[in-house]
Design a protein around this motif. Structure first.
Motif, mmCIF file in Angstrom:
data_model
loop_
_atom_site.group_PDB
_atom_site.id
_atom_site.type_symbol
_atom_site.label_atom_id
_atom_site.label_comp_id
_atom_site.label_asym_id
_atom_site.label_seq_id
_atom_site.Cartn_x
_atom_site.Cartn_y
_atom_site.Cartn_z
ATOM 1 N N SER A 97 -5.053 9.185 27.549
ATOM 2 C CA SER A 97 -4.076 8.386 26.795
ATOM 3 C C SER A 97 -2.888 9.246 26.393
ATOM 4 C CB SER A 97 -4.692 7.744 25.555
ATOM 5 O OG SER A 97 -3.645 7.096 24.831
ATOM 6 N N LYS A 98 -1.776 9.039 27.084
ATOM 7 C CA LYS A 98 -0.576 9.811 26.771
ATOM 8 C C LYS A 98 0.013 9.393 25.428
ATOM 9 C CE LYS A 98 0.933 10.767 31.561
ATOM 10 N NZ LYS A 98 0.570 12.167 31.748
ATOM 11 N N ALA A 99 -0.185 8.133 25.026
ATOM 12 C CA ALA A 99 0.334 7.673 23.731
ATOM 13 C C ALA A 99 -0.457 8.320 22.595
ATOM 14 C CB ALA A 99 0.258 6.154 23.639
ATOM 15 N N GLY A 147 1.983 7.593 37.555
ATOM 16 C CA GLY A 147 2.400 6.941 36.316
ATOM 17 C C GLY A 147 3.606 7.542 35.621
ATOM 18 N N VAL A 148 4.304 8.497 36.283
ATOM 19 C CA VAL A 148 5.471 9.134 35.643
ATOM 20 C C VAL A 148 6.732 8.878 36.468
ATOM 21 C CG1 VAL A 148 6.484 11.325 34.905
ATOM 22 C CG2 VAL A 148 4.040 10.917 34.577
ATOM 23 N N PHE A 149 7.774 8.400 35.806
ATOM 24 C CA PHE A 149 9.041 8.114 36.485
ATOM 25 C C PHE A 149 10.172 8.815 35.756
ATOM 26 C CE2 PHE A 149 6.140 4.742 37.446
ATOM 27 C CZ PHE A 149 6.353 4.496 38.797
ATOM 28 N N VAL A 176 8.450 6.147 26.459
ATOM 29 C CA VAL A 176 9.830 6.409 26.878
ATOM 30 C C VAL A 176 10.162 7.761 26.264
ATOM 31 C CG1 VAL A 176 12.222 5.613 26.796
ATOM 32 C CG2 VAL A 176 10.336 3.941 26.940
ATOM 33 N N GLU A 177 10.213 8.779 27.114
ATOM 34 C CA GLU A 177 10.215 10.161 26.626
ATOM 35 C C GLU A 177 11.526 10.870 26.936
ATOM 36 O OE1 GLU A 177 6.467 12.614 26.803
ATOM 37 O OE2 GLU A 177 7.669 13.747 28.223
ATOM 38 N N GLU A 178 11.876 11.711 26.011
ATOM 39 C CA GLU A 178 13.044 12.582 26.157
ATOM 40 C C GLU A 178 12.932 13.390 27.448
ATOM 41 O OE1 GLU A 178 14.599 16.583 23.701
ATOM 42 O OE2 GLU A 178 12.744 15.581 23.146
ATOM 43 N N TYR A 179 14.040 13.496 28.165
ATOM 44 C CA TYR A 179 14.090 14.289 29.398
ATOM 45 C C TYR A 179 14.216 15.764 29.018
ATOM 46 C CZ TYR A 179 15.863 16.117 33.813
ATOM 47 O OH TYR A 179 16.044 16.858 34.947
ATOM 48 N N LEU A 180 13.314 16.570 29.537
ATOM 49 C CA LEU A 180 13.318 18.001 29.210
ATOM 50 C C LEU A 180 13.720 18.798 30.437
ATOM 51 C CD1 LEU A 180 9.906 18.111 27.297
ATOM 52 C CD2 LEU A 180 12.201 18.093 26.283
ATOM 53 N N PRO A 215 9.652 12.113 46.949
ATOM 54 C CA PRO A 215 8.784 11.493 45.947
ATOM 55 C C PRO A 215 7.833 12.500 45.285
ATOM 56 C CG PRO A 215 8.070 10.908 48.178
ATOM 57 C CD PRO A 215 9.378 11.631 48.321
ATOM 58 N N ASN A 216 7.389 12.153 44.087
ATOM 59 C CA ASN A 216 6.350 12.933 43.425
ATOM 60 C C ASN A 216 5.048 12.791 44.198
ATOM 61 O OD1 ASN A 216 6.549 14.583 41.080
ATOM 62 N ND2 ASN A 216 7.351 12.818 39.967
ATOM 63 N N THR A 217 4.268 13.873 44.199
ATOM 64 C CA THR A 217 2.975 13.849 44.896
ATOM 65 C C THR A 217 1.914 14.382 43.945
ATOM 66 O OG1 THR A 217 3.023 16.136 45.655
ATOM 67 C CG2 THR A 217 4.209 14.512 47.001
ATOM 68 N N VAL A 273 5.002 20.713 25.592
ATOM 69 C CA VAL A 273 3.928 20.074 26.360
ATOM 70 C C VAL A 273 4.474 18.822 27.034
ATOM 71 C CG1 VAL A 273 1.693 18.908 26.221
ATOM 72 C CG2 VAL A 273 2.145 20.935 24.798
ATOM 73 N N ILE A 274 4.360 18.725 28.371
ATOM 74 C CA ILE A 274 4.684 17.455 29.020
ATOM 75 C C ILE A 274 3.423 16.667 29.343
ATOM 76 C CG2 ILE A 274 7.035 17.921 29.825
ATOM 77 C CD1 ILE A 274 5.993 18.645 32.515
ATOM 78 N N GLU A 275 2.318 17.351 29.471
ATOM 79 C CA GLU A 275 1.054 16.636 29.646
ATOM 80 C C GLU A 275 -0.099 17.599 29.417
ATOM 81 O OE1 GLU A 275 -0.093 15.498 33.613
ATOM 82 O OE2 GLU A 275 0.458 17.427 34.440
ATOM 83 N N PHE A 276 -1.265 17.000 29.109
ATOM 84 C CA PHE A 276 -2.510 17.748 29.180
ATOM 85 C C PHE A 276 -3.353 17.140 30.287
ATOM 86 C CE2 PHE A 276 -2.050 18.703 24.478
ATOM 87 C CZ PHE A 276 -1.966 20.077 24.625
HETATM 88 P P1 AMP Z 1 3.072 14.575 34.833
HETATM 89 O O1 AMP Z 1 2.296 13.648 35.748
HETATM 90 O O2 AMP Z 1 3.016 14.235 33.407
HETATM 91 O O3 AMP Z 1 2.809 16.022 35.161
HETATM 92 O O4 AMP Z 1 4.592 14.386 35.260
HETATM 93 C C1 AMP Z 1 4.990 14.533 36.584
HETATM 94 C C2 AMP Z 1 6.268 15.304 36.616
HETATM 95 O O5 AMP Z 1 7.301 14.591 35.929
HETATM 96 C C3 AMP Z 1 6.212 16.640 35.908
HETATM 97 O O6 AMP Z 1 5.670 17.643 36.691
HETATM 98 C C4 AMP Z 1 7.669 16.876 35.594
HETATM 99 O O7 AMP Z 1 8.334 17.396 36.727
HETATM 100 C C5 AMP Z 1 8.186 15.499 35.337
HETATM 101 N N1 AMP Z 1 8.245 15.253 33.883
HETATM 102 C C6 AMP Z 1 7.270 14.817 33.071
HETATM 103 N N2 AMP Z 1 7.710 14.711 31.791
HETATM 104 C C7 AMP Z 1 8.995 15.103 31.804
HETATM 105 C C8 AMP Z 1 10.016 15.219 30.809
HETATM 106 N N3 AMP Z 1 9.786 14.879 29.539
HETATM 107 N N4 AMP Z 1 11.222 15.653 31.191
HETATM 108 C C9 AMP Z 1 11.483 15.973 32.485
HETATM 109 N N5 AMP Z 1 10.585 15.874 33.465
HETATM 110 C C10 AMP Z 1 9.350 15.453 33.143
#
Ligand code: AMP
Ligand code: GLY
Length: 413
Positions: A97-99, A147-149, A176-180, A215-217, A273-276
């Motif tokens: 759960s990312k939320a 699930g990430v765009f 809806v997350e801040e772009y890092l 695309p993301n993989t 942290v962008i994800e765990f």
């Molecule tokens: P994740 O599946 O959460 O690892 O996200 C996939 C990819 O999306 C990451 O490896 C990052 O390149 C990108 N990403 C995720 N969150 C952000 C963020 N807040 N800002 C910029 N790029 C992100």
């Protein structure tokens, strides 16, 4: 030690390869064309896996992917007196759960991007309008890496929202997350909930094409010890991310055991942290395990018994590179059934971990999925020479994995 590894990717092959080298008797459920001791059980069929473990007197079970952990594998095995490595379902919430995790990070003042949590497309649209682009949309639940765009222009908003909400259940809640901005780093650690032992940090390449385009993989390759992962940075990650996360999980009543994987963006304001993930990364696992000097089976058993001594986790010097060979059509619609040539001619210094492979009726190894093999070694040139030599129809891979390090070889480490 009799060990059951659950899963079917290159990560699980690397785990099984390592345990076999340590003298363990290894079964893999369901495994692939390269794994030893395959058992035809589905990775999510926790009840059947537990029956198998009881019947075969398995000493330890290691779940590779997040699915079985989110389904409560460790809880169910524990109820039946079976030892299993990984977090309980409640602790695995850090991935599923990312939320919830975003709130957890805020509660414990762990650095992460700002985000709004919404539960409808209309609300997501309003949040995007407030924040502006670039912005990142994330499904709350498990979406198998889909699930990430990252929205970089307003023209993409409609299409990405449609895809996101098209995921169904996983996207009933959305961030809806801040772009890092900054380089990304994966820091994984073994932990028993209190003690932790960090693994060599790794860089993963998520995009399909060279130069981080396409695309993301699930991950196209990577390498360990990026030069920007300095000792000071790793200390900061330890102090500001890993330890507060473990302390928070303990204080909230679900101590975290297993592999804690922090996906970090190294921003100008420090690591965020962008994800765990609640498990080994794929391909990070394939890069990291060849550097482990100590026994993986012993470490995982200690973690499962909540008795990890960080001193028991020792690493070799050096760096590893890994390149994923994918099938034509990956990630949308990978082709399968093509014979793979060259697996028996790999040089000593290179190993090819299987993912989407199977052994056909006449004993040939053929492609059977998007990511087919991860080729790993400590010399980048040797890895690429092997990646070139291994062949199957439609093979695609990135040419630029680790280029920035090669330019620096000898300089930093
Ligand atoms: P994740 O599946 O959460 O690892 O996200 C996939 C990819 O999306 C990451 O490896 C990052 O390149 C990108 N990403 C995720 N969150 C952000 C963020 N807040 N800002 C910029 N790029 C992100
Ligand atoms: N390498 C990214 C993951 O395992 O999720």
């Amino acid at each position: 030690m009799k060990i059951l590894v659950v899963g079917s990717g290159a990560r699980e092959h690397a785990i099984a390869w390592r345990l076999t080298a340590e003298g363990a008797i290894v079964s893999v459920a369901p495994g692939n064309g390269g794994t030893p001791g395959n058992v035809p059980l589905h990775a999510l069929d926790v009840a059947a896996l537990a029956e198998f473990a009881l019947r075969e007197r398995i000493d330890l079970t290691i779940a590779g992917p997040e699915g079985p952990l989110a389904a409560g594998l460790v809880d169910r095995f524990g109820e039946r007196g079976l030892k299993a490595f990984g977090p309980t379902r409640d602790a695995a919430r850090l991935e599923w759960s990312k939320a919830w995790t975003k709130d957890f990070l805020r509660r414990h003042s762990i650095p992460t991007g700002a985000a709004e949590v919404v539960d409808s497309e209309a609300a997501a649209r309003r949040a995007i309008a407030r924040v502006g682009v670039p912005v990142v949309l994330k499904a709350d639940g498990l979406a198998g890496g889909k699930g990430v765009f990252v929205v970089t222009s307003t023209t993409e908003v409609d299409g990405m929202l449609a895809q996101l909400f098209g995921l169904g259940e996983a996207a009933s809640t959305v961030l809806v997350e801040e772009y890092l901005e900054g380089p990304e780093l994966s820091v994984l650690a073994f932990t028993d909930g209190l003690n932790l032992a960090a693994m060599p940090p790794a860089r993963d390449y998520k995009r399909l094409h060279d130069g981080d385009r396409g695309p993301n993989t699930g991950g196209m390759g990577g390498y360990t010890w990026p030069t920007y992962a300095t000792a000071a940075l790793l200390e900061e990650v330890d102090q500001r991310v890993l330890r507060p996360t473990l302390a928070g999980m303990r204080s909230e009543g679900h101590p975290y055991r297993g592999v804690l994987y922090a996906g970090l963006m190294l921003t100008r304001d420090g690591p965020k942290v962008i994800e765990f993930n609640c498990r080994f990364g794929d391909p990070e696992c394939q890069l990291i395990l060849p550097l482990l000097r100590s026994g993986l089976g012993d470490i995982c058993a200690s973690v499962a018994e909540a008795a990890l001594d960080p001193g028991q986790v020792q690493w070799r010097e050096g760096r590893t590179f890994g390149v994923v060979l994918a099938a034509r059509g990956y990630p949308e619609a990978p082709e399968s059934g093509d014979p793979i040539a060259g697996l028996d001619q790999l040089p000593e210094a290179v190993v090819a971990f299987h993912a989407g492979t199977r052994v056909d009726e006449v004993g040939n190894v053929v492609t059977a999925g998007g990511r087919v093999l991860t080729v790993v070694g400590s010399e980048r040139d040797a890895v690429y020479a092997a990646a070139d030599r291994l062949s199957f129809d439609g093979k695609q891979f990135r040419r630029d994995i680790g280029t920035e390090v090669q330019a620096l070889v000898g300089a930093a480490r």
